[in-house]
Design an enzyme around this catalytic site. Structure first.
Site, PDB file in Angstrom:
ATOM      1  N   CYS A   1       1.048  -1.213   0.002  1.00  0.00           N
ATOM      2  CA  CYS A   1      -0.037   0.010  -0.101  1.00  0.00           C
ATOM      3  C   CYS A   1       0.913   1.290  -0.147  1.00  0.00           C
ATOM      4  O   CYS A   1       1.793   1.466   0.862  1.00  0.00           O
ATOM      5  CB  CYS A   1      -0.730   0.093   1.413  1.00  0.00           C
TER       6      CYS A   1
ATOM      7  N   CYS B   1      -1.167   3.893  -6.388  1.00  0.00           N
ATOM      8  CA  CYS B   1      -1.869   3.396  -5.482  1.00  0.00           C
ATOM      9  C   CYS B   1      -2.437   1.906  -6.084  1.00  0.00           C
ATOM     10  O   CYS B   1      -2.596   1.761  -7.275  1.00  0.00           O
ATOM     11  CB  CYS B   1      -3.164   4.114  -5.272  1.00  0.00           C
TER      12      CYS B   1
HETATM   13  N1  DGL Z   1      -4.028   0.674  -2.122  1.00  0.00           N
HETATM   14  C1  DGL Z   1      -3.489   1.642  -1.128  1.00  0.00           C
HETATM   15  C2  DGL Z   1      -2.146   2.283  -1.777  1.00  0.00           C
HETATM   16  O1  DGL Z   1      -1.596   1.839  -2.489  1.00  0.00           O
HETATM   17  C3  DGL Z   1      -4.442   2.958  -0.557  1.00  0.00           C
HETATM   18  C4  DGL Z   1      -5.976   2.474  -0.833  1.00  0.00           C
HETATM   19  C5  DGL Z   1      -6.678   3.235   0.384  1.00  0.00           C
HETATM   20  O2  DGL Z   1      -6.972   4.352   0.390  1.00  0.00           O
HETATM   21  O3  DGL Z   1      -7.167   2.520   1.552  1.00  0.00           O
HETATM   22  O4  DGL Z   1      -2.079   3.611  -1.536  1.00  0.00           O
END
Ligand code: DGL
Length: 272
Positions: free
Chosen positions: A70, A181
């Protein structure tokens, strides 16, 4: 021993998907923090405390390394967690700004990410470090994570949302779109329709898996693939992953089937 991979939700499966292909002999735990998704619109303090909880879970479940799949959680919490859990290798995904700038041929680079990641010092410092020619623009896409978590990957609403968010950019001046993201990889087909053909999409998941492999190899903890190269078709029937939603094991057949469908979608998105 296991490798723990986590995200706020399904986004981190992008990285898991690559890891399964490159490290087919390893055992993985995939943890989606579904009780707290999205992270990208929370405060830093909230995200740090969620990440801390996940890492403690991973340590209690016999993980030899943890991957923060993430970008938002890496930006906010990776440094702090590495100090706190110094004996555990913690590898964090970051937006692929450096390779994007290197491959941009002097044209512009657009980095899309969550609001929290865009405003974090860590991303701004990364851009300042690699973007001498001031080619990089940052854009928040706060709505896309929720579309992804609803399983709404292709729809008129998704297209309209992205079209509106991208409308302020003269995309013919760009050659790179950095998906900053992990959830955004599910939308590569819609991005592809909206961006000119010369714009190449890139994300940090492959680089992060390679970094994970280097770290494990340096500790003599990497299980090498038995044969040379593998692909998804070869490894998908043989994979070893346990899935968790905020600490609860996913055993429900319908949910596991949905996870299989997400892998199939990611496989389709891979070469766009
Ligand atoms: N998948 C996460 C990222 O790569 C963020 C997603 C979220 O906002 O929960 O930043």
């Amino acid at each position: 021993m296991n490798i723990g991979i986590f995200d706020s939700g399904i986004g981190g499966m992008t990285l898991l998907h690559q890891a399964l292909v490159l490290m087919p002999r390893e055992k993985f735990l995939f943890y989606a923090d579904t009780d707290h998704v999205p992270y990208g619109t929370k405060t830093r303090e909230q995200v740090v405390s969620y990440v801390d909880g996940v890492i403690r879970f991973m340590m209690a479940h016999d993980c030899k390394a943890v991957v923060i799949a993430c970008n938002t959680a890496t930006a906010v919490a990776a440094e702090q967690m590495r100090l706190k859990y110094a004996s555990l290798p913690i590898i964090g995904i970051e937006p692929a700004v450096k390779p994007a700038v290197a491959e941009s041929g002097g044209k512009r680079v657009l980095v899309v990410a969550t609001p929290l990641a865009v405003h974090e010092r860590r991303l701004q410092q990364l851009v300042a470090r690699v973007d001498d020619a001031h080619l990089v623009d940052l854009l928040e896409l706060p709505g896309l994570v929720e579309f992804a978590e609803r399983g709404e990957f292709v729809s008129d609403r998704v297209s309209a949302y992205l079209k509106e968010r991208l409308s302020g950019f003269a995309l013919d001046r760009y050659t790179e779109l950095v998906l900053g993201c992990t959830h955004f990889n599910y939308f590569k087909d819609t991005f592809r329709e909206l961006i000119p053909p010369q714009v190449h999409m890139i994300d940090g998941s492959l680089g992060t898996v390679r970094q994970l492999m280097r770290v494990l190899a340096s500790r003599q903890e990497l299980l090498e693939p038995a044969t040379g190269s593998t692909d998804w078709e070869q490894c998908k029937n043989d994979i070893c992953v346990r899935y968790f939603e905020s600490g609860r094991a996913v055993t429900d057949a319908a949910k596991l089937e949905r996870i299989g469908q997400l892998h199939e979608r990611l496989e389709k998105m891979q070469n766009l």
